[in-house]
Design an enzyme around this catalytic site. Sequence first.
Site, PDB file in Angstrom:
ATOM      1  N   ARG A   1       0.776  -1.247   0.000  1.00 24.83           N
ATOM      2  CA  ARG A   1       0.000   0.000   0.000  1.00 24.83           C
ATOM      3  C   ARG A   1       0.808   1.299   0.000  1.00 24.83           C
ATOM      4  NH1 ARG A   1      -4.997  -0.086   3.949  1.00 24.83           N
ATOM      5  NH2 ARG A   1      -3.396  -0.021   5.537  1.00 24.83           N
ATOM      6  N   ASP A   2       2.134   1.228  -0.044  1.00 25.64           N
ATOM      7  CA  ASP A   2       2.915   2.469  -0.077  1.00 25.64           C
ATOM      8  C   ASP A   2       4.241   2.252  -0.808  1.00 25.64           C
ATOM      9  OD1 ASP A   2       3.150   5.219   0.463  1.00 25.64           O
ATOM     10  OD2 ASP A   2       4.212   4.871   2.350  1.00 25.64           O
ATOM     11  N   VAL A   3       4.160   1.678  -2.008  1.00 25.55           N
ATOM     12  CA  VAL A   3       5.357   1.459  -2.819  1.00 25.55           C
ATOM     13  C   VAL A   3       5.773   2.811  -3.385  1.00 25.55           C
ATOM     14  CG1 VAL A   3       6.330   0.259  -4.815  1.00 25.55           C
ATOM     15  CG2 VAL A   3       4.608  -0.876  -3.377  1.00 25.55           C
TER      16      VAL A   3
ATOM     17  N   ASN B   1      10.968   3.922  -0.098  1.00 22.53           N
ATOM     18  CA  ASN B   1      10.812   2.603   0.511  1.00 22.53           C
ATOM     19  C   ASN B   1      11.575   1.523  -0.247  1.00 22.53           C
ATOM     20  OD1 ASN B   1       9.239   3.554   2.595  1.00 22.53           O
ATOM     21  ND2 ASN B   1       7.307   3.083   1.576  1.00 22.53           N
TER      22      ASN B   1
ATOM     23  N   THR C   1       1.129   7.392   0.313  1.00 22.32           N
ATOM     24  CA  THR C   1       1.680   8.679  -0.098  1.00 22.32           C
ATOM     25  C   THR C   1       0.901   9.162  -1.309  1.00 22.32           C
ATOM     26  OG1 THR C   1       3.819   7.947   0.735  1.00 22.32           O
ATOM     27  CG2 THR C   1       3.816   9.845  -0.772  1.00 22.32           C
TER      28      THR C   1
END
Length: 195
Positions: free
Chosen positions: A93-95, A99, A133
């Site tokens: 959910r936040d690639v 990260n 993001t």
Amino acid sequence: VLAPHLAWEAVSVERFLREARAAARLEHPNIVHIYDVDQEAGWYYSVMEYLAGKTLTDLIQQQGPLAPGQALSILRPLASALDFAHHNGLVHRDVKPSNVIVSRTGRVTLTDFGIARAVEEQGLTATGLVVGTPEYLSPEQAQGLPADARSDQYNLAVLAYQMLASEVPLHARNTPALLVKITYDPSPPIRQKRP
């Protein structure tokens, strides 16, 4: 470490522990290893492997647009890591570039499963909550709908675009305007930015 102000919320603690334990079960060469999940004196934390290298954000800022071959050498292991996570019931959910760690030897590692969601345990994720993001959100995430493997694939596509163009495909003055663009506007073709 779970933010101290969230340690007082039982749902936040339960979500943190559940997601950290789910991520700790993932044994893949391109996913950061989580060694332990615990709490001490009211502090909830996870212990991860130390990764020497640069974030993909740093790499893009230093080099500008990456060569297609270099971008592919980063995308392939990330896609493999996400495929493995998805087959094990976890959605990241936040690639995004911050990260992703790229070592001096070229090892690519996906980190920060801090807002990951175990597919079988959806009850702890509030409906209508936008998580991630903004620049990398998929249209369903922008609308507050549940994220699934396709959301991570969309996030990865935005990351691929950024590697090749040194910028994300969609921009806006503020987050609400950006969420509308993500939901309704197609991304400009990469060839417009990089023929």
